[in-house]
Design an enzyme around this catalytic site. Structure first.
Site, mmCIF file in Angstrom:
data_model
loop_
_atom_site.group_PDB
_atom_site.id
_atom_site.type_symbol
_atom_site.label_atom_id
_atom_site.label_comp_id
_atom_site.label_asym_id
_atom_site.label_seq_id
_atom_site.Cartn_x
_atom_site.Cartn_y
_atom_site.Cartn_z
ATOM 1 C CG ASP A 125 -1.918 1.145 1.166
ATOM 2 O OD1 ASP A 125 -2.999 0.919 0.581
ATOM 3 O OD2 ASP A 125 -1.618 2.232 1.682
ATOM 4 C CG LEU A 126 1.531 3.208 -3.699
ATOM 5 C CD1 LEU A 126 1.272 4.076 -4.927
ATOM 6 C CD2 LEU A 126 2.942 2.636 -3.734
ATOM 7 C CG ASP B 181 -3.120 3.661 -2.471
ATOM 8 O OD1 ASP B 181 -4.074 2.893 -2.214
ATOM 9 O OD2 ASP B 181 -2.633 4.459 -1.638
#
Length: 757
Positions: A617-618, A660
């Protein structure tokens, strides 16, 4: 009965053309006439006093044996039908050295009570079983043909419409696709209408009376009508109407079958005009002047006049053109010598007592050079004063091109059906090449396909050409000086090379052309619906040559079909790609990841293997979206996609499963250290800045790692474990990776440390 029979009566039984056998009360044979002796091969003396079972054993029908005994003991008559009982007595009839099986009809009756012998008489009639077999085979074939006809209506080249005879105005309730091709009207445009709209202003045609009478009398009728297409053009319609009745005999529908005979009508009008001219000339000229070439040379159809023995006495210019023989050379020879169909030779002479030649007889016609044409003949006689036929006028129409056009349409239909079935592109293109070669026998066909950008030739397909020849074009960039396919792909226009050995475009390919026997090349572009060049369709000849108009038309039609096939194939590939891959990053989507994760866990379970799942997960992605908009966010996501793909082996899978969120599937894991190496590499590469419109954008990543089978033993649980680990990485400060199990022993998978970087 036997005691009172005279020798004349016995001889009468022997000459009958049927079998007669007499049995006593015990069903033993008392009389066995000559017919039975000949058919069974057994003398009367050999069977006297014996039963049928003793004579024939188990070959005799048990039904016949039981019937004879019932007649002898209980006086019961019977008729055994061959439809129910095959071969009541195993009789054969000699045919050379081969025995022919017979079918029999047997009448068994008891002797009259007034006779001095109690028993029965058996009368047997026989006929060839072969006729019954043929009838049964014909019945089966007829049923099969009926089923095929129902399926063939939609594919018929003739227009078929069905009208409702029970409703006022007889509205159309069905029209097949060929009706649309012939008239230009779609089925939706004609349903519910009466067929009269096709007549246009010609409402008083002679043929309409025949059709109206057939409709009124509820019978079949046929006529040739002038009809009009949707665009207003005239065509000649050969119309057959046929009534349809229900099981109670009530008329329910009419079926109309139409055929566009405009071309045939024109040809027949030319022929009729030619024949009219000939008859007029015969009326004016003397007997010697009837055969002058002056009249015959004005006729466009083939006209040859032969004497009673079939020898040519007149040969018009059309015959000279078709055969390549001048009239002087043809005179005195037999017209039948030019016709390869031996079964039709008798129709071209009068001295063999042959039946009247059929109008519309089709035969081949071989020219002096060996070319074969297809001719439809009609015949008429010239008679003398005694009404005796002295000469035969043979009038022929060359239908070669029409037959070739029909074969082309059939091939096109077959290929389009293959396109509809989504058969492999190579098979389609190979079949298309075969279609062209059947239309242009002296040519060998191939297709040279371009890449998606129309910049490079990627593949050449040609079943009749050697792989060495085809391979010289594969991988070459498009250039206007590259053989014939290059200018075709560059300019989008046809290119015809008369002699490749002298054409500068072919200079570097002359050696392979000589080895493959190629001297000419005709190329046309394969254009997409938006006029982009998809490739080139190429025909190669063994002699220097340029195409005629009909050859060009065949090539262009093939190119259009190839365009349909290629565009459909690319669309199918595109649809499959969109179903499995993320459009923005080019990574696998959730569906493809799920499929590969299921396969990977199943394989690991069977082979005691191990795999790892990294849930990414960014960090900091939302502020970028909020500050710069989704365009900037898309650039970041695309960069992340390319970077994580570069960090993996080709055997591993990278997928984007959310906005994302990314998942990495690593198979064949040997130890924990190898997984942490990948996690570290991903963290480092994702921390690199991304440039967008002069701005430097930064993101990080929180990674959760789950191992199979340590953290979970199925795909869904493994993904959940990695997701949970990712959230712990977020809580621990972000920009790091965390194992699926917080307390992991070092060495679970071998050497390696589970600690975070």
């Amino acid at each position: 009965m036997i005691r009172s029979a005279s020798p004349g009566q016995v001889r009468l039984l022997d000459v009958l053309d049927c079998g007669v056998a007499l049995f006593d009360s015990e069903a033993r044979i008392l009389l066995w006439n000559h017919w039975m002796e000949r058919s069974s091969g057994m003398k009367a003396a050999d069977v006297h006093g014996r039963t049928l079972e003793e004579v024939f054993g188990d070959q005799v029908s048990t039904v016949l044996s039981r019937t004879v005994r019932d007649a002898c003991t209980d006086g019961l008559s019977a008729l055994l039908s061959n439809q129910l009982h095959r071969y009541p007595i195993p009789l054969t009839r000699g045919s050379g050295t081969r025995a022919v099986a017979m079918e029999q009809s047997v009448l068994v009756r008891p002797l009259p009570r007034c006779s001095d012998v109690q028993g029965a008489v058996c009368v047997m009639q026989v006929s060839d079983v072969s006729s019954a077999v043929r009838r049964e085979r014909h019945l089966r074939e007829s049923r099969t043909e009926l089923r095929l006809r129902n399926r063939a209506i939609e594919a018929s080249s003739q227009g078929i419409i069905i009208v409702d005879a029970r409703k006022e105005g007889r509205p159309i309730i069905y029209a097949n696709p060929a009706f649309t091709v012939i008239t230009g009207y779609t089925a939706e445009e004609v349903l519910g209408r009466n067929c009269k709209f096709l007549q246009g202003p010609d409402v008083d045609q002679p043929g309409l009376d025949a059709i109206r009478a057939a409709l009124s009398e509820q019978r079949e009728g046929m006529a040739v009508l002038r009809n009009y297409r949707k665009d207003g053009t005239l065509f000649w319609n050969e119309l057959l109407v046929s009534p349809v009745f229900d099981t109670d005999g009530v008329l329910t529908n009419f079926v109309g079958i139409q055929r566009d005979i405009s071309k045939r009508r024109k040809i027949e009008e030319q022929r009729d005009q030619a024949m009219a001219d000939l008859r007029q000339a015969n009326e004016k000229l003397s007997h010697e002047q009837r055969f002058t070439a002056t009249v015959l040379r004005t006729i466009g159809a083939l006209v040859a006049v032969v004497d009673r023995r079939g020898r040519i006495v007149s040969f018009n210019r059309a015959c000279e053109t078709a055969t390549g023989l001048p009239e002087k050379q043809a005179l005195g020879t037999r017209l039948a010598d030019l016709i390869p169909d031996q079964g039709a030779w008798g129709y071209f002479r009068l001295d063999q007592g042959a039946t009247t030649p059929p109008q519309g007889l089709r035969t081949g016609l071989v020219s002096h050079s060996g070319d074969r044409r297809s001719i439809r003949w009609s015949f008429s006689h010239l008679t003398n004063g005694d009404e005796m036929a002295t000469h035969l006028i043979c009038t022929g129409i060359d239908v070669t091109e029409r037959d070739r056009a029909y074969a082309l349409l059939q091939s096109e239909r077959t290929i389009l059906e293959m396109v509809a079935r989504a058969e492999p592109l190579d098979s389609l293109m190979g079949r298309l090449c075969e279609m062209i070669e059947s239309q242009l026998p002296e040519q060998r066909a191939s297709l040279t396909l371009l890449d998606a950008r129309s910049e490079r030739f990627v593949r050449a397909i040609g079943p009749s050409l050697s792989p060495d020849f085809l391979s010289v074009f594969e991988g070459r960039e498009v250039a206007p000086s590259l053989a014939s396919c290059g200018p075709v792909a560059h300019f989008g226009h046809p290119h015809y090379s008369y002699d490749v050995l002298r054409d500068p475009n072919w200079s570097e390919f002359r050696e392979v052309c000589e080895a493959s026997g190629v001297r000419s090349c005709w190329s046309v572009p394969i254009l997409s619906s938006d006029q982009a060049v998809l490739g080139s369709f190429d025909c190669y000849g063994a002699m220097p040559h340029l195409p005629d108009n009909s050859s060009i038309e065949v090539l262009l039609r093939a190119a259009r079909i190839a365009s349909i096939a290629i565009e459909r194939h690319r669309a199918a590939e595109r649809i499959q790609y969109l179903a499995l891959y993320d459009q923005l990053t080019g990574l696998a989507n959730r569906a493809l990841l799920s499929d590969r994760l299921q396969s990977a866990t199943s394989h690991a379970m069977r082979h005691d293997g191990k795999l790892a799942l990294l849930f990414i997960d960014l960090d900091g992605f939302k502020p970028i979206n909020d500050a710069y908009g989704h365009d900037a966010g898309d650039v970041v996501l695309a960069a992340v996609g390319s970077r994580v793909r570069a960090a993996l082996r080709t055997t591993d899978t990278a997928a984007r499963i959310g906005g994302d969120e990314f998942v990495l599937l690593i198979e064949d894991v040997q130890n924990a250290a190898s997984v942490t190496v990948v996690a570290d590499k991903v963290l480092r590469t994702l921390c690199q800045p991304v440039q967008w419109q002069g701005e430097t954008l930064h993101v990080g990543a929180s990674i959760g790692i789950a191992l199979f089978p340590q953290d979970a033993t199925d795909a869904d649980a493994l993904l959940t474990a990695a997701d949970d680990a990712m959230y712990r990485a977020k809580q621990a400060g972000k920009n790091r990776w965390v194992w699926g199990q917080e307390q992991r022993l070092i060495g679970d998978l071998g050497a390696g440390s589970p600690s975070m970087p």
